[in-house]
Design a protein around this motif. Structure first.
Motif, PDB file in Angstrom:
ATOM      1  N   ALA A 136     -85.017  23.086  50.971  1.00 31.05           N
ATOM      2  CA  ALA A 136     -83.842  23.886  50.594  1.00 31.05           C
ATOM      3  C   ALA A 136     -84.253  25.332  50.321  1.00 31.05           C
ATOM      4  N   ALA A 137     -85.386  25.524  49.657  1.00 33.23           N
ATOM      5  CA  ALA A 137     -85.828  26.888  49.334  1.00 33.23           C
ATOM      6  C   ALA A 137     -86.245  27.635  50.602  1.00 33.23           C
ATOM      7  N   THR A 162     -79.174  17.508  47.362  1.00 30.13           N
ATOM      8  CA  THR A 162     -79.819  18.812  47.124  1.00 30.13           C
ATOM      9  C   THR A 162     -79.298  19.845  48.126  1.00 30.13           C
ATOM     10  N   PHE A 163     -79.228  19.445  49.416  1.00 27.94           N
ATOM     11  CA  PHE A 163     -78.805  20.404  50.449  1.00 27.94           C
ATOM     12  C   PHE A 163     -77.342  20.805  50.240  1.00 27.94           C
ATOM     13  N   SER A 164     -76.513  19.814  49.881  1.00 28.23           N
ATOM     14  CA  SER A 164     -75.102  20.152  49.634  1.00 28.23           C
ATOM     15  C   SER A 164     -75.003  21.136  48.478  1.00 28.23           C
ATOM     16  N   ALA A 165     -75.775  20.878  47.422  1.00 29.51           N
ATOM     17  CA  ALA A 165     -75.717  21.752  46.238  1.00 29.51           C
ATOM     18  C   ALA A 165     -76.146  23.177  46.581  1.00 29.51           C
ATOM     19  N   ASP A 169     -75.379  22.256  54.112  1.00 33.33           N
ATOM     20  CA  ASP A 169     -74.978  21.107  54.948  1.00 33.33           C
ATOM     21  C   ASP A 169     -74.984  21.459  56.444  1.00 33.33           C
ATOM     22  N   ASP A 170     -74.601  22.698  56.769  1.00 29.11           N
ATOM     23  CA  ASP A 170     -74.507  23.084  58.185  1.00 29.11           C
ATOM     24  C   ASP A 170     -75.863  23.237  58.852  1.00 29.11           C
ATOM     25  N   ARG A 171     -76.893  23.446  58.056  1.00 25.89           N
ATOM     26  CA  ARG A 171     -78.208  23.731  58.664  1.00 25.89           C
ATOM     27  C   ARG A 171     -79.238  22.643  58.381  1.00 25.89           C
ATOM     28  N   THR A 172     -78.737  21.485  57.930  1.00 26.95           N
ATOM     29  CA  THR A 172     -79.684  20.405  57.621  1.00 26.95           C
ATOM     30  C   THR A 172     -79.210  19.080  58.207  1.00 26.95           C
TER      31      THR A 172
END
Ligand SMILES: C[S@@+](CC[C@H](N)C(=O)[O-])C[C@H]1O[C@@H](n2cnc3c(N)ncnc32)[C@H](O)[C@@H]1O
Length: 287
Positions: A136-137, A162-165, A169-172
Motif C-alpha cells: 500500500a505504501a 488495507t488497500f480499500s482503506a 482498490d483500482d490499482r490492486t
C-alpha cells in the motif's frame, strides 16, 4: 497474587534493570517501560503472551537440542505440526502473527519505500505480502504502479481491507493462495520480503521456481532479507531454524539459490540497517 512471590520476581527484574526499587515499591526503568502494556510497541500483546504466535513459537526453543542435532525445526517436535499448519488451525494465532508482522516494520516502511526505485515496475506481485502495509505504501508513493498481493486466505482478506482503506482498490488485486502453486503471471517484479528465510532450501527452490515461471521474460525477482552475517542477528538465525526450519542465508547462498533457476543477482540495495534488497534478473532475458 502471592506478595512474597511477587517480591521475588520484582527483585529479580530489578537485577536485570527492568524494574527499579523506590521508597514506595517498584517502578519500571526506562528499559523496562518497553514491556508495559501501554508502551504501544506490541511487546505485551504480541510477543510476551504465551498464547500468541510469537510466544508459542518461543516455547519451541525448549526443543533446541533437536534442531541442533538434526538441523530441522523444533516446532513440529513440540506441537506435532509445523508452524504454518498450527497457524492455519488456530485463527487467533494466525491473527496475532499477521499483526506482529505488520507492527514489526511499520516505522521502517517509509524508509523502505524511499530506498529503492519501485517505480521502475508498472506491475509488481508481492508474494506473501502479509496484511499489505508495504505494498500500500509503495503504490501510494507511485500512482502509476499496479500491485497484486498473494497470501494465505485470512491474511489476503486483511490485505484487501488495507488497500480499500488506502483508496487503492483500482490499482490492486489480491489472490488468496499458496506460493507453492502458480503465481499471477506476467508481472514486472515479484517481491519476496522475509519469505525465503522461513524455508529450507528445498522449499525455497519451489517458491523461486513459481516466481520465475510467472515472471515476464524481462521481469525481476526482488528478495528482501536480513542477509546472513551482514544484517541478521544470531538470535534471528536460531529462531528461523527452531520455528520454521529456515535460516538467514548469506549473499553467496542466495546467489547459488538463484542460479539454479537461471537468476542472476544484479544489485544489492540497502533498505534499512536490517534489510537488503537483492535484485535478480532472468539470465535468458539477456537484460
Ligand atoms: C514472515 S511473513 C512475511 C510477510 C510479509 N512479506 C512481510 O514482510 O511482512 C511470511 C508470510 O508468508 C505467508 N505464507 C506462509 N506460507 C505460505 C504459503 N504456502 N503460501 C503463501 N504464503 C504463505 C504467511 O502468511 C506470511 O504472510
Amino acid at each position: 497474587m502471592d506478595s512474597a512471590a511477587l517480591d521475588l520476581l520484582l527483585a529479580h527484574l530489578a537485577s536485570l534493570d527492568v524494574m527499579q526499587q523506590t521508597t514506595a515499591g517498584y517502578r519500571t526503568t526506562e528499559f523496562g517501560a518497553n514491556l508495559r502494556a501501554d508502551a504501544g510497541n506490541g511487546f505485551t500483546n504480541m510477543l510476551l503472551r504465551l498464547d500468541s504466535a510469537a510466544g508459542r513459537a518461543e516455547l519451541a526453543f525448549v526443543e533446541l537440542a533437536h534442531s541442533i542435532t538434526t538441523g530441522q525445526a523444533a516446532y513440529p517436535r513440540r506441537y506435532g505440526k509445523d508452524f504454518w499448519a498450527d497457524l492455519a488451525e488456530q485463527p487467533r494465532l494466525r491473527e496475532s502473527f499477521d499483526q506482529q508482522m505488520t507492527l514489526r516494520f511499520q516505522h521502517q516502511v517509509p524508509r523502505i519505500v524511499a530506498a529503492f526505485d519501485w517505480s521502475r515496475f508498472a506491475n509488481i506481485v508481492d508474494v506473501s505480502g502479509g496484511q499489505g502495509t508495504l505494498l500500500a505504501a509503495i503504490l501510494t508513493a507511485h500512482p502509476e504502479m499496479h500491485g497484486h498481493l498473494v497470501d494465505l486466505a485470512p491474511t489476503a482478506a486483511d490485505a484487501s481491507r488495507t488497500f480499500s482503506a488506502h483508496g487503492l482498490d483500482d490499482r490492486t488485486d489480491v489472490t488468496a493462495g499458496s506460493f507453492f502453486d502458480p503465481l499471477p503471471a506476467g508481472a514486472d517484479a515479484y517481491l519476496l520480503f522475509d519469505i525465503l528465510h522461513d524455508w529450507d532450501d528445498e522449499h525455497a527452490h519451489r517458491i523461486l521456481a513459481r516466481c520465475v515461471a510467472a515472471a515476464h521474460p524481462t521481469g525481476r525477482i526482488l528478495v528482501v532479507e536480513a542477509v546472513g552475517r551482514q544484517r541478521s542477528t544470531s538470535e534471528m538465525d536460531l529462531a528461523m531454524l527452531v520455528i520454521c526450519g529456515g535460516r538467514e542465508r548469506e549473499l553467496d547462498e542466495f546467489r547459488t539459490l538463484g542460479l539454479a533457476h537461471g537468476l542472476i543477482l544484479d544489485t544489492v540495495t540497502t533498505l534499512t540497517e536490517e534489510r537488503q534488497l537483492l535484485e535478480f534478473r532472468l539470465e535468458a532475458s539477456g537484460l
